[in-house]
Design a protein around this motif. Sequence first.
Motif, mmCIF file in Angstrom:
data_model
loop_
_atom_site.group_PDB
_atom_site.id
_atom_site.type_symbol
_atom_site.label_atom_id
_atom_site.label_comp_id
_atom_site.label_asym_id
_atom_site.label_seq_id
_atom_site.Cartn_x
_atom_site.Cartn_y
_atom_site.Cartn_z
ATOM 1 N N GLN A 51 -21.745 17.518 -27.557
ATOM 2 C CA GLN A 51 -23.180 17.768 -27.427
ATOM 3 C C GLN A 51 -23.875 17.759 -28.780
ATOM 4 N N LYS A 52 -23.238 18.336 -29.792
ATOM 5 C CA LYS A 52 -23.838 18.322 -31.132
ATOM 6 C C LYS A 52 -23.979 16.897 -31.644
ATOM 7 N N LEU A 66 -32.873 16.476 -24.899
ATOM 8 C CA LEU A 66 -31.890 17.559 -24.765
ATOM 9 C C LEU A 66 -31.570 17.787 -23.294
ATOM 10 N N HIS A 67 -32.564 17.642 -22.458
ATOM 11 C CA HIS A 67 -32.378 17.798 -21.013
ATOM 12 C C HIS A 67 -31.374 16.769 -20.488
ATOM 13 N N ARG A 68 -31.526 15.537 -20.908
ATOM 14 C CA ARG A 68 -30.637 14.469 -20.449
ATOM 15 C C ARG A 68 -29.204 14.678 -20.942
ATOM 16 N N ILE A 69 -29.056 15.097 -22.193
ATOM 17 C CA ILE A 69 -27.726 15.385 -22.733
ATOM 18 C C ILE A 69 -27.092 16.539 -21.955
ATOM 19 N N GLY A 70 -27.860 17.582 -21.714
ATOM 20 C CA GLY A 70 -27.355 18.724 -20.956
ATOM 21 C C GLY A 70 -26.940 18.346 -19.547
ATOM 22 N N ASN A 71 -27.703 17.472 -18.907
ATOM 23 C CA ASN A 71 -27.379 17.057 -17.542
ATOM 24 C C ASN A 71 -26.010 16.392 -17.437
ATOM 25 N N LEU A 72 -25.586 15.701 -18.488
ATOM 26 C CA LEU A 72 -24.259 15.082 -18.475
ATOM 27 C C LEU A 72 -23.157 16.115 -18.265
ATOM 28 N N ASN A 74 -23.756 19.297 -16.917
ATOM 29 C CA ASN A 74 -24.252 20.328 -15.989
ATOM 30 C C ASN A 74 -24.760 21.566 -16.724
ATOM 31 N N GLN A 75 -25.488 21.329 -17.810
ATOM 32 C CA GLN A 75 -26.039 22.420 -18.601
ATOM 33 C C GLN A 75 -27.505 22.131 -18.891
ATOM 34 N N ASP A 76 -28.221 23.140 -19.348
ATOM 35 C CA ASP A 76 -29.629 22.917 -19.651
ATOM 36 C C ASP A 76 -29.831 22.642 -21.138
ATOM 37 N N HIS A 77 -31.064 22.339 -21.508
ATOM 38 C CA HIS A 77 -31.369 21.940 -22.883
ATOM 39 C C HIS A 77 -31.079 23.052 -23.887
ATOM 40 N N ALA A 78 -31.277 24.297 -23.494
ATOM 41 C CA ALA A 78 -31.039 25.411 -24.412
ATOM 42 C C ALA A 78 -29.551 25.527 -24.753
ATOM 43 N N SER A 83 -25.071 24.804 -28.528
ATOM 44 C CA SER A 83 -23.833 24.096 -28.899
ATOM 45 C C SER A 83 -23.938 23.572 -30.324
ATOM 46 N N ARG A 84 -25.063 22.989 -30.621
ATOM 47 C CA ARG A 84 -25.285 22.437 -31.970
ATOM 48 C C ARG A 84 -25.183 23.538 -33.025
#
Length: 135
Positions: A51-52, A66-72, A74-78, A83-84
């Motif tokens: 994720q980072k 961030l939303h799209r990365i999180g969706n991969l 099953n997590q949210d943007h926050a 993670s970063r």
Amino acid sequence: LLQNNLNPQPTKAMKLEKLAEYLCQYFGKTIEQMAVKSRKRENVVPRQMIQKHLCDLRQLNPGWSLHRIGNLFNQDHATVLNSRRNINNLVATNRSERENWEGFKRYADQYQDQRNSLMVDETLPASRYKVLVGL
């Protein structure tokens, strides 16, 4: 024809999902395995590293939110932002994790290197390519 030579065509953006699949292979897992809700260290740290890395590449790839990365995963943007921050702190304070991160980054950079070597035909019209290489 001359107009095409003066105005370079935009390059294709990297595919987020393909890169994520490639990065998961480093840890011997699939995206589905990484997306499992688990707080075990052997699952969390690799997922956070991926994720980072994806988050760091967002500036070069419009549309990678961030939303799209999180969706991969099953997590949210926050969670992606967390993670970063966690990986940055881990790398700054733990030598073995810093070495793990550096090995992961070398692996991740290979994807970009492979992609760049294949991108000539994908990104430039033939006429522009000939001008650039002097053909």
